[in-house]
Design an enzyme around this catalytic site. Structure first.
Site, PDB file in Angstrom:
ATOM      1  N   CYS A 122       0.805  -1.222   0.000  1.00 58.33           N
ATOM      2  CA  CYS A 122       0.000   0.000   0.000  1.00 58.33           C
ATOM      3  C   CYS A 122       0.838   1.271   0.000  1.00 58.33           C
ATOM      4  O   CYS A 122       0.331   2.354  -0.299  1.00 58.33           O
ATOM      5  CB  CYS A 122      -0.963   0.002   1.183  1.00 58.33           C
ATOM      6  SG  CYS A 122      -2.084  -1.418   1.212  1.00 58.33           S
ATOM      7  N   HIS A 255      -3.185   7.263   2.258  1.00 57.51           N
ATOM      8  CA  HIS A 255      -3.628   5.964   1.742  1.00 57.51           C
ATOM      9  C   HIS A 255      -5.031   5.700   2.265  1.00 57.51           C
ATOM     10  O   HIS A 255      -5.310   5.838   3.455  1.00 57.51           O
ATOM     11  CB  HIS A 255      -2.661   4.873   2.203  1.00 57.51           C
ATOM     12  CG  HIS A 255      -3.167   3.486   1.998  1.00 57.51           C
ATOM     13  ND1 HIS A 255      -3.724   3.063   0.819  1.00 57.51           N
ATOM     14  CD2 HIS A 255      -3.220   2.422   2.851  1.00 57.51           C
ATOM     15  CE1 HIS A 255      -4.092   1.794   0.935  1.00 57.51           C
ATOM     16  NE2 HIS A 255      -3.791   1.388   2.158  1.00 57.51           N
ATOM     17  N   ASN A 285     -10.221   0.002  -0.038  1.00 57.49           N
ATOM     18  CA  ASN A 285      -8.761   0.055  -0.006  1.00 57.49           C
ATOM     19  C   ASN A 285      -8.233  -0.529  -1.313  1.00 57.49           C
ATOM     20  O   ASN A 285      -8.329  -1.736  -1.539  1.00 57.49           O
ATOM     21  CB  ASN A 285      -8.255  -0.734   1.197  1.00 57.49           C
ATOM     22  CG  ASN A 285      -6.743  -0.701   1.342  1.00 57.49           C
ATOM     23  OD1 ASN A 285      -6.026  -0.333   0.413  1.00 57.49           O
ATOM     24  ND2 ASN A 285      -6.255  -1.101   2.504  1.00 57.49           N
TER      25      ASN A 285
END
Length: 328
Positions: A122, A255, A285
Site C-alpha cells: 500500500c 492511503h 482500499n
C-alpha cells in the site's frame, strides 16, 4: 539552477462493476458469512468498492489511467522515458515480466524507455514517486510515468469477513516532469521488516504448488495501531525536510485504508478533516492505487489547484511507510 520534479498530469481508472456493502453482504450470506452495511461502515468507512472482471489485468487498468495522465500532461506516450509501476497484483506470476513492461507495450511506447515494478504494497505509490523524483532531479530521466494498479479482489478470502469487505480494484497514475519551480518538496521512506507478519500473503510456491495460504492476511488491530503512529511521524519528517509546517498543507491525501486511521492522522497533524481527500467510502482500499486515485479525483473536481501543497502518505505490508510533500 535547482531542478525539481513536478506533477504535470493525473489519471485514474475504476472497473465498471461497483459493489455496494449490501450487495457484498448478500453474496457472502450465500456462503454462510455474516456481515452488513452497518458493520462494514462502522469499522472502515467503506460503503462500496469496484471489482475487475475476470479477463481484466492490472496492466489494462494501468493503461487507462496512464492515458489520462499523459494527456493531462500534454505529452504523447513516446515522450515518456521511464515507467515505474507499483503493484502487489502483477499481471504475471512472480511479476515476471514486469507489469510496467506490459503497460509500455500496451501504450504503444516504442522508444525503449526503462520500465520497472515497485513492490511496497500500500506504500508502493509513495515509494515509486520518491524514486521518480530522484531520477528527475539527477537529470537521468525527464518524463516519468508513475502508476499504482491493483486487483486485490483476486487475493481475498471471501470467507474472512474481516478482510474481504475492505479491498477493491483500480488504478491511478501521474506524470512527473522537470521544473525550475518547486514541485516535489520532500519525500521520506521507511520500512520495518519485523512487522512483516501483520499484513501479508503468508504462502509460498514450491514446485508449482502453493504451500500455505495464497490469500491476504491482516492483523487489523496491529495494523491500525502502527499506521496511526508512523503516518504522523513520516508526515512531520517530510514537513521538516521542506522547512514547512502542517498549517501550510492545503490537502492531505493519505492511503485510503480505513477512515478511522485517516481521521486519526489528520487530527494528530492538527489538520481539519475538511482538508483531507476521502475516497475510501466509494473505492475501498485499493492498495498502491489509492493515493493516485484520490489525487486524480480531487484534481478533476477542482479541489486541488495549481500552487496547492499536497501531503501524500501511505503504509503497507512489509511493514512499509512513507510520505511525499508536493506543490501542484
Amino acid at each position: 539552477m535547482t531542478l525539481y520534479s513536478k506533477i504535470a498530469g493525473t489519471g485514474s481508472y475504476l472497473p465498471p462493476r461497483r459493489v455496494t456493502n449490501d450487495e457484498l453482504a448478500a453474496q457472502l450470506a450465500e456462503q454462510g458469512v455474516e456481515t452488513s452495511d452497518e458493520w462494514i461502515v462502522s469499522r472502515s468507512g467503506i460503503s462500496a468498492r469496484h471489482y475487475a472482471d475476470k479477463d481484466v489485468l492490472a496492466s489494462d487498468m494501468a493503461v487507462e489511467a496512464s492515458r489520462q495522465a499523459i494527456e493531462a500532461a500534454k505529452l504523447a506516450p513516446n515522450d515518456i522515458d521511464l515507467i515505474i509501476l507499483a503493484t502487489s497484483t502483477p499481471d504475471h506470476f512472480g511479476g515476471f515480466p514486469s507489469t510496467a513492461c506490459v503497460v509500455q507495450r500496451k501504450l504503444g511506447i516504442t522508444n525503449g524507455c526503462a520500465a520497472v515494478d515497485v513492490q511496497a504494497v500500500c506504500s508502493g505509490f509513495v515509494y515509486a514517486m520518491s524514486v521518480a523524483d530522484s531520477f528527475i532531479r539527477s537529470g537521468a530521466h525527464r518524463n516519468v510515468l508513475v502508476i499504482g494498479a491493483e486487483i486485490f479482489s483476486r487475493i481475498l478470502d471471501f470467507k474472512d469477513r474481516t478482510t474481504c469487505v475492505l479491498f477493491g480494484d483500480g488504478a491511478g497514475a501521474v506524470v512527473l516532469t522537470p521544473s525550475a519551480d518547486p514541485g516535489v518538496l520532500a519525500t521520506k521512506l521507511h520500512a520495518d521488516g519485523s512487522h512483516g507478519d501483520i499484513l501479508c500473503i503468508p504462502g509460498n510456491v514450491s514446485g508449482g504448488v502453493v504451500e500455505g495460504s495464497a490469500f491476504l492476511h491482516m492483523d487489523g488491530q496491529a495494523v491500525f495501531k502502527l499506521a496511526v503512529s508512523v503516518l504522523e511521524k513520516v508526515a512531520n519528517e517530510a514537513l521538516k525536510a521542506a522547512d514547512m509546517s502542517a498549517e501550510q498543507i492545503d490537502w492531505l491525501i493519505p492511503h485510503q485504508a480505513n477512515i478511522r486511521i485517516m481521521q486519526g492522522t489528520a487530527k494528530k497533524l492538527g489538520l481539519p478533516l475538511e482538508k483531507m481527500v476521502v475516497t475510501v467510502d466509494q473505492h475501498g482500499n485499493t492498495s498502491a492505487a489509492s493515493i493516485p486515485l484520490a489525487l486524480d479525483a480531487a484534481v478533476r473536481d477542482g479541489r486541488v489547484k495549481p500552487g496547492h501543497n499536497v501531503m501524500m502518505e501511505g503504509v503497507g505490508g512489509g511493514f512499509t511507510w512513507g510520505a511525499v510533500l508536493a506543490r501542484m
